[in-house]
Design an enzyme around this catalytic site. Sequence first.
Site, PDB file in Angstrom:
ATOM      1  N   ASP A  75       0.862  -1.177   0.000  1.00  0.00           N
ATOM      2  CA  ASP A  75       0.000   0.000   0.000  1.00  0.00           C
ATOM      3  C   ASP A  75       0.899   1.228   0.000  1.00  0.00           C
ATOM      4  O   ASP A  75       1.785   1.331   0.837  1.00  0.00           O
ATOM      5  CB  ASP A  75      -0.909  -0.001   1.227  1.00  0.00           C
ATOM      6  CG  ASP A  75      -1.956  -1.098   1.157  1.00  0.00           C
ATOM      7  OD1 ASP A  75      -2.413  -1.516   2.229  1.00  0.00           O
ATOM      8  OD2 ASP A  75      -2.315  -1.533   0.056  1.00  0.00           O
ATOM      9  N   ASP A  90      -6.752  -1.568  -4.690  1.00  0.00           N
ATOM     10  CA  ASP A  90      -7.804  -1.225  -3.728  1.00  0.00           C
ATOM     11  C   ASP A  90      -8.721  -0.146  -4.296  1.00  0.00           C
ATOM     12  O   ASP A  90      -9.941  -0.196  -4.124  1.00  0.00           O
ATOM     13  CB  ASP A  90      -7.195  -0.721  -2.410  1.00  0.00           C
ATOM     14  CG  ASP A  90      -6.327  -1.761  -1.730  1.00  0.00           C
ATOM     15  OD1 ASP A  90      -6.539  -2.960  -1.953  1.00  0.00           O
ATOM     16  OD2 ASP A  90      -5.434  -1.361  -0.964  1.00  0.00           O
TER      17      ASP A  90
END
Length: 109
Positions: A75, A90
């Site tokens: 991330d 995402d």
Amino acid sequence: QSGKLQSKIMRDVEAVESLSTQMFINILNIAMNIIVALLLIFGKMRTMTRVGLSMMLGGAVSNLVERIVWGHVIDWIPVPLLPLKFNLSDAFIALGAVIVFIMLNSPRR
């Protein structure tokens, strides 16, 4: 530095800390199969609904590949004012879900 998007890489291991990699892969596999089945079964789906489901499928596949290759998802896009980071996979999953929700709750023309 204000006004600039700063990215820091963060491994997404905490989110699935309690799940083994194999269990995560199994759950993601089930989700992907459901999305593919929806795309195949509902041929008369509106184009934007198919686009949303395809975005969700693409994001899920991308996260799966990253988890298999690296053992975790990276991330790297921070959310301002929140201790939260995400990646493009995402974002595709979330945006796809929003599109599907809107399309399923709007009248056909």
